[in-house]
Design an enzyme around this catalytic site. Structure first.
Site, PDB file in Angstrom:
ATOM      1  N   ASP A   1       0.811  -1.167   0.002  1.00  8.85           N
ATOM      2  CA  ASP A   1       0.049   0.062  -0.129  1.00  8.85           C
ATOM      3  C   ASP A   1       0.799   1.247   0.039  1.00  8.85           C
ATOM      4  O   ASP A   1       1.801   1.525   0.669  1.00  8.85           O
ATOM      5  CB  ASP A   1      -0.921   0.202   1.104  1.00  8.85           C
ATOM      6  CG  ASP A   1      -1.670   1.278   1.123  1.00  8.85           C
ATOM      7  OD1 ASP A   1      -2.283   1.227   0.403  1.00  8.85           O
ATOM      8  OD2 ASP A   1      -1.634   1.996   2.077  1.00  8.85           O
TER       9      ASP A   1
ATOM     10  N   TYR B   1       2.972  10.069   0.453  1.00 10.77           N
ATOM     11  CA  TYR B   1       3.977   9.687   1.417  1.00 10.77           C
ATOM     12  C   TYR B   1       5.324   9.974   1.016  1.00 10.77           C
ATOM     13  O   TYR B   1       6.351   9.793   1.643  1.00 10.77           O
ATOM     14  CB  TYR B   1       3.826   8.210   1.537  1.00 10.77           C
ATOM     15  CG  TYR B   1       2.579   7.529   2.095  1.00 10.77           C
ATOM     16  CD1 TYR B   1       1.589   8.234   2.468  1.00 10.77           C
ATOM     17  CD2 TYR B   1       2.480   6.251   1.837  1.00 10.77           C
ATOM     18  CE1 TYR B   1       0.487   7.565   2.916  1.00 10.77           C
ATOM     19  CE2 TYR B   1       1.078   5.543   2.372  1.00 10.77           C
ATOM     20  CZ  TYR B   1       0.039   6.268   2.824  1.00 10.77           C
ATOM     21  OH  TYR B   1      -1.110   5.643   3.116  1.00 10.77           O
TER      22      TYR B   1
ATOM     23  N   LYS C   1      -2.130   5.897  -4.537  1.00 10.31           N
ATOM     24  CA  LYS C   1      -3.133   6.803  -4.246  1.00 10.31           C
ATOM     25  C   LYS C   1      -3.263   8.458  -5.159  1.00 10.31           C
ATOM     26  O   LYS C   1      -2.000   8.661  -5.366  1.00 10.31           O
ATOM     27  CB  LYS C   1      -3.438   7.097  -2.872  1.00 10.31           C
ATOM     28  CG  LYS C   1      -3.346   5.774  -2.041  1.00 10.31           C
ATOM     29  CD  LYS C   1      -3.979   6.020  -0.395  1.00 10.31           C
ATOM     30  CE  LYS C   1      -3.737   4.833   0.415  1.00 10.31           C
ATOM     31  NZ  LYS C   1      -2.522   4.570   0.744  1.00 10.31           N
TER      32      LYS C   1
ATOM     33  N   HIS D   1      -7.243   9.202  -2.329  1.00  7.06           N
ATOM     34  CA  HIS D   1      -6.818   9.061  -1.136  1.00  7.06           C
ATOM     35  C   HIS D   1      -7.681   9.786  -0.003  1.00  7.06           C
ATOM     36  O   HIS D   1      -7.937   9.277   0.895  1.00  7.06           O
ATOM     37  CB  HIS D   1      -5.440   9.916  -0.836  1.00  7.06           C
ATOM     38  CG  HIS D   1      -4.531   9.559   0.083  1.00  7.06           C
ATOM     39  ND1 HIS D   1      -3.153   9.587   0.008  1.00  7.06           N
ATOM     40  CD2 HIS D   1      -4.949   9.239   1.527  1.00  7.06           C
ATOM     41  CE1 HIS D   1      -2.710   9.261   1.107  1.00  7.06           C
ATOM     42  NE2 HIS D   1      -3.786   9.104   1.958  1.00  7.06           N
TER      43      HIS D   1
END
Ligand code: A2P
Length: 312
Positions: A37, A42, A71, A104
């Protein structure tokens, strides 16, 4: 063997640097994880891509055996930016297709440039975008499936009402819904609703996370330190994290529509978190962990950071 759906045991990658992501993803593949994931936000997709590539080059795994989700970030919701970010994520991850690409958050921020992920005005308020809806964003996601850039599309952090609206119009139904689930926020209503519409639920922060904001910001991995969890772990000669992951498995995974995404940057823990299939929690132990439910959301990022209580 080709992955047709994500494995129950996934691997989370939030809150680690590119270098940590590279090493931990490689360790995770070595330990048997096949489901990853990721997220543009990030800022570590490049490290993840390197870890995956290294494992493929070392013949530990093939691309087809992996399930990789990433995402769409809030600043790329405008329909003509959706494919653009998808291609950036693909390039970061060194992949030519994604298994799943998911929205997201159901919150659309203005796009100023690719680096500004939280655009704010002079009063420090997030600048929301307008002129299109989440359904318009979804239609742009559907095109990525038609172009074979992604196999499946899905959602994260959506409320039931927002899903209802999307389902009433979507040509391609969401395949997954990624949400916060752990003993403090057992989230059964959203889990059951998502599953009843055929979505696979992806549980993030399954161990209760380690949040530097929100209601438990001063407590380090609070769920893992719950007295009852420690007692049950001792009884089974298992680690608290293994007990909690086993609890998820027994509580929610019976119908194959549920996965967990524990994150660790420590090799020993990565291996430990994968060894949860050789013991059983009895009914009393399951009930004791069920009793930890406080409907306590640890990641209401919209409310904490962006001025919108997303789940209220
Ligand atoms: P670390 O990366 O240092 O191992 P969640 O998956 O619920 O988001 O929780 C992630 C947090 O839990 C991280 O702080 C991670 O720290 C920690 N963690 C993950 N696995 C374990 C484990 N087996 N034992 C103790 N802490 C763990």
């Amino acid at each position: 063997m080709e992955c047709t759906k994500p494995n129950f045991l996934g691997f989370g990658t939030w809150q680690c640097s590119n270098e940590e992501a590279r090493a931990s993803v490689y360790s995770a593949i070595k330990a048997g994880y096949r489901h990853f994931d990721c997220a543009y936000e990030y800022l570590n997709e490049k490290g993840i891509g390197e870890g995956i590539q290294q494992a493929i080059n070392d013949h530990i795994v093939t691309r087809k055996e992996l399930w990789v989700t990433t995402k769409l970030w809030n600043t790329f919701h405008k329909p003509d930016l959706v494919e653009y970010q998808c291609k950036q994520s693909l390039s970061n991850l060194k992949l030519d297709y994604l298994d799943a690409f998911i929205i997201h958050w159901p919150l659309s921020f203005i796009h100023q440039n690719d680096q500004e992920l939280y655009p704010r005005d002079e009063k420090h308020q997030i600048i929301y975008d307008s002129g299109y809806s989440l359904f318009d964003t979804w239609c742009a996601m559907e095109k990525l499936v038609e172009k074979k850039l992604v196999r499946y599309i899905g959602l994260s952090n959506f409320t039931v009402l927002a899903i209802q609206d999307l389902l009433s119009k979507a040509k391609i139904k969401p395949f997954v819904h990624e949400i916060e689930v752990h003993p403090y926020l057992q989230n059964e209503k959203v889990i059951n609703y998502s599953k009843s519409h055929g979505m696979i639920v992806l549980a993030y922060s399954p161990l209760g996370g380690n949040y530097s904001y929100g209601p438990l910001k001063d407590k380090k991995t609070p769920c893992l330190n719950e007295k009852i969890v420690l007692e049950i772990a001792k009884k089974h000669s298992k680690a608290p994290a293994q007990v909690i992951l086993r609890w998820h498995f027994q509580k929610y995974a019976g119908d194959d529509l549920y996965c967990v995404l524990p994150k660790s940057s420590v090799e020993e823990r990565i291996v430990q978190n994968s060894k949860i299939f050789d013991f059983n929690l009895d009914e009393n132990e399951m009930n004791e962990i069920n009793k930890l439910d406080r409907n306590l959301r640890l990641n209401d990022a919209g409310a904490v950071w962006w001025g919108v209580p997303t789940f209220d």
